[in-house]
Design an enzyme around this catalytic site. Structure first.
Site, PDB file in Angstrom:
ATOM      1  N   HIS A  94     -78.950  32.696  10.196  1.00 16.62           N
ATOM      2  CA  HIS A  94     -80.004  32.534   9.184  1.00 16.62           C
ATOM      3  C   HIS A  94     -81.075  33.623   9.277  1.00 16.62           C
ATOM      4  O   HIS A  94     -81.629  33.885  10.347  1.00 16.62           O
ATOM      5  CB  HIS A  94     -80.660  31.167   9.351  1.00 16.62           C
ATOM      6  CG  HIS A  94     -81.623  30.840   8.243  1.00 16.62           C
ATOM      7  ND1 HIS A  94     -81.196  30.359   7.023  1.00 16.62           N
ATOM      8  CD2 HIS A  94     -82.970  30.957   8.166  1.00 16.62           C
ATOM      9  CE1 HIS A  94     -82.255  30.175   6.245  1.00 16.62           C
ATOM     10  NE2 HIS A  94     -83.340  30.538   6.908  1.00 16.62           N
ATOM     11  N   ALA A 134     -78.254  24.497  13.942  1.00 16.48           N
ATOM     12  CA  ALA A 134     -78.882  25.510  14.792  1.00 16.48           C
ATOM     13  C   ALA A 134     -79.711  26.472  13.937  1.00 16.48           C
ATOM     14  O   ALA A 134     -79.230  27.014  12.940  1.00 16.48           O
ATOM     15  CB  ALA A 134     -77.807  26.274  15.560  1.00 16.48           C
ATOM     16  N   VAL A 136     -80.715  29.452  14.450  1.00 17.49           N
ATOM     17  CA  VAL A 136     -80.236  30.841  14.368  1.00 17.49           C
ATOM     18  C   VAL A 136     -78.863  30.924  13.718  1.00 17.49           C
ATOM     19  O   VAL A 136     -78.302  32.004  13.598  1.00 17.49           O
ATOM     20  CB  VAL A 136     -80.156  31.539  15.753  1.00 17.49           C
ATOM     21  CG1 VAL A 136     -81.525  31.692  16.371  1.00 17.49           C
ATOM     22  CG2 VAL A 136     -79.197  30.808  16.687  1.00 17.49           C
ATOM     23  N   GLU A 137     -78.311  29.798  13.320  1.00 18.77           N
ATOM     24  CA  GLU A 137     -77.008  29.842  12.654  1.00 18.77           C
ATOM     25  C   GLU A 137     -77.164  29.432  11.184  1.00 18.77           C
ATOM     26  O   GLU A 137     -77.546  30.232  10.357  1.00 18.77           O
ATOM     27  CB  GLU A 137     -75.984  29.008  13.432  1.00 18.77           C
ATOM     28  CG  GLU A 137     -75.787  29.629  14.830  1.00 18.77           C
ATOM     29  CD  GLU A 137     -74.636  29.073  15.631  1.00 18.77           C
ATOM     30  OE1 GLU A 137     -74.133  27.983  15.337  1.00 18.77           O
ATOM     31  OE2 GLU A 137     -74.243  29.757  16.604  1.00 18.77           O
ATOM     32  N   MET A 138     -76.955  28.137  10.860  1.00 18.45           N
ATOM     33  CA  MET A 138     -77.007  27.757   9.447  1.00 18.45           C
ATOM     34  C   MET A 138     -78.347  27.120   9.067  1.00 18.45           C
ATOM     35  O   MET A 138     -78.620  26.929   7.879  1.00 18.45           O
ATOM     36  CB  MET A 138     -75.821  26.849   9.120  1.00 18.45           C
ATOM     37  CG  MET A 138     -74.495  27.588   9.367  1.00 18.45           C
ATOM     38  SD  MET A 138     -73.062  26.492   9.505  1.00 18.45           S
ATOM     39  CE  MET A 138     -72.467  26.579   7.821  1.00 18.45           C
TER      40      MET A 138
END
Ligand code: HEC
Ligand code: HEC
Length: 347
Positions: A94, A134, A136-138
Site C-alpha cells: 500500500h 497488513a 504495508v500490504e493491502m
C-alpha cells in the site's frame, strides 16, 4: 589372451554394475527423503473443495478490491505467472511501502508445515486474512472487505453458491476459506526430480545426480526434505556461522517474535526449494539474487563447510530439476462495482 579378456570384461562388468548400483542406491535414498509433488490438491477437513468455492477463491485471489487502494491483489506479490513470487527483495504494498520480508511462493505452499517465514499462521486459511489487513500490504480491514463484497451482487451470488445453507455467507472467514481452496490447486508436479522419484532414473543428468548426491551427503536434506524439499521445520539461520548482517538483519529475530523463547532467536522455517530457480531473490531478507551464492551461504552458515564452485554448481543443477509444471490459471473476469461499492482509499 582369453583370460585377459575375461578379466577386462569382468572389470568392465563390475564397474558397470558398480555405477548402476550407485545410481540405484542414490535413487532409493532420494525416495526415502523426498516425495513427488502430487497432481491433486489435498482435501481439507472442514473446508471441502467444490467448483463454486474454487471459482470464488480464484476471483478473490486476483481481485485488487480486497485492498484499500483497489490496486493490490494477492497476485501482485504472488504472481502465478512468475513462480508465485514478485521478484522483489521485500514486497512493495500500500502506498508504495516496502515491507520487511521477501514474499515466499504460494506454489505448493499447502504442503508447508505452517505459513510465513516464521510459521505464525497454521494454514492457508489463517494466512489469507493477514495480508488483507497488513498496513504495508493491502491495508484493508475485514468490515470494509465484507462491505465491498456485499455491494457487488455477483459476489453475493457466488458466495451463496459456495457456502450453501449459510444465512450470511459473505464473511471474512469465508473469503479466506475460498482463497485456501484455490491456493491448494497451485501445484507444480512432473518436474524432472518428480519423474526421477517416480522411477525414471534418466530424468536427471549425471551432473544433476551428482548435485543430488552432494545435497544429501553434505547435509542439506536434513532441513530441506519431504514433498517441498523444505517447508517442514524450523531452524536457526546461522547454525554454525552467523550470516552477514545485511543477509540476516538484526531486527528480524524470526520465530522468536512468535514464541518469545530465547532458543528461537533467528529461527526461520526452512523454505521449500521447489521452483527455487524461478523465485529470486533469496532468504527472508531477499538480499541474495544468485542461487549459487545462496547455496554457498547455506554451506557455511548451516553446515560450516566451504562448497567450491564445482560443488555449488552441481547443487544448483540439481535444484533446477525442482522446477515443475507451472499451473495454468485463466485470468478470471471480475464482477463490476455497484454504486455502493467503497472507493479507493488511496489519495
Ligand atoms: C504486498 C505484497 C503481498 C500481498 C499483497 C500479499 N502477500 Fe502473501 N506474502 C507476502 C510476504 C512479504 C510474505 C512473507 C511475510 C512473512 O513471512 O512475514 C507473504 C506470505 C504469504 C504466504 C506464506 C507462504 C509461505 O511459504 O510461508 C502465503 C500463502 C501468502 N502470502 C498468500 C497470500 C494471499 C492469499 C494474499 C491475498 C489475500 C497475499 N498473500 C497477499 C507479500 C504479499
Ligand atoms: C539446519 C537447517 C538447514 C540446512 C542444513 C540447510 N538449510 Fe537451506 N535454509 C534453511 C533455513 C532456515 C533457510 C531460511 C533462511 C532465512 O532466510 O531466514 C534456508 C534457506 C535456503 C535457501 C533460500 C531459499 C529461498 O527461497 O529463499 C536455499 C537455496 C537453501 N536454503 C539451500 C540449501 C542448501 C543447498 C543446503 C546445503 C548446502 C542447505 N540449504 C542447508 C535451513 C537449512
Amino acid at each position: 589372451m582369453v583370460l585377459e579378456r575375461l578379466i577386462v570384461v569382468g572389470v568392465a562388468f563390475s564397474m558397470m554394475s558398480g555405477v548402476a548400483l550407485g545410481a540405484d542406491d542414490l535413487q532409493k535414498r532420494a525416495q526415502g527423503m523426498f516425495k513427488p509433488v502430487p497432481h491433486a490438491a489435498p482435501v481439507f477437513k472442514g473446508n471441502k473443495a467444490t467448483p463454486a468455492k474454487l471459482q470464488l477463491g480464484k476471483m478473490l485471489y486476483f481481485d485488487p478490491r480486497l485492498s484499500a487502494s483497489n490496486l493490490i491483489s494477492c497476485n501482485t506479490c504472488h504472481n502465478v505467472g512468475l513462480g508465485g513470487g514478485d521478484l522483489q527483495e521485500t514486497s512493495v504494498g500500500h502506498g508504495w511501502q516496502k515491507g520487511p520480508r521477501n514474499a515466499p511462493t504460494v506454489l505448493n505452499a499447502v504442503f508447508n508445515v505452517a505459513q510465513f517465514w516464521d510459521g505464525r499462521a497454521k494454514d492457508l486459511m489463517e494466512q489469507a486474512k493477514g495480508p488483507v489487513q497488513a498496513s504495508v500490504e493491502m491495508n484493508n480491514n475485514p468490515q470494509r472487505v465484507v462491505e465491498t463484497l456485499k455491494s457487488i451482487p455477483e459476489y453475493v451470488a457466488i458466495f451463496t453458491k459456495a457456502f450453501p445453507g449459510q444465512k450470511d455467507p459473505v464473511t471474512f472467514d469465508n473469503m479466506a476459506r475460498a482463497i485456501e481452496v484455490f491456493e491448494a490447486t497451485l501445484l507444480t508436479p512432473d518436474g524432472p526430480f518428480d519423474r526421477y522419484l517416480k522411477g525414471d532414473r534418466k530424468a536427471l543428468t549425471a551432473k544433476e545426480q551428482e548435485g543430488l548426491r552432494l545435497f544429501m551427503d553434505k547435509g542439506c536434506g536434513a532441513c530441506h526434505n519431504g514433498v517441498n524439499v523444505g517447508g517442514g521445520g524450523y531452524f536457526p539461520f546461522g547454525v554454525v556461522e552467523k550470516p552477514a548482517g545485511e543477509i540476516r538483519p538484526v531486527a528480524d529475530t524470526g520465530r522468536f517474535k512468535v514464541t518469545h523463547t530465547a532458543s528461537d532467536e533467528y529461527v526461520f522455517r526452512a523454505p521449500s526449494l521447489r521452483n527455487v530457480d524461478l523465485t529470486p531473490p533469496y532468504f527472508h531478507s531477499g538480499k541474495v539474487w544468485k542461487l549459487d551464492e545462496a547455496v554457498a551461504i547455506m554451506g557455511s552458515a548451516q553446515l560450516g563447510i566451504k562448497l567450491n564452485n564445482d560443488e555449488a554448481g552441481k547443487i544448483v543443477a540439481f535444484l533446477d530439476t525442482l522446477t515443475g509444471r507451472q499451473p495454468k490459471v485463466e485470468y478470471p473476469i471480475l464482477p463490476p462495482n455497484s454504486p455502493t461499492t467503497p472507493q479507493s482509499l488511496l489519495q
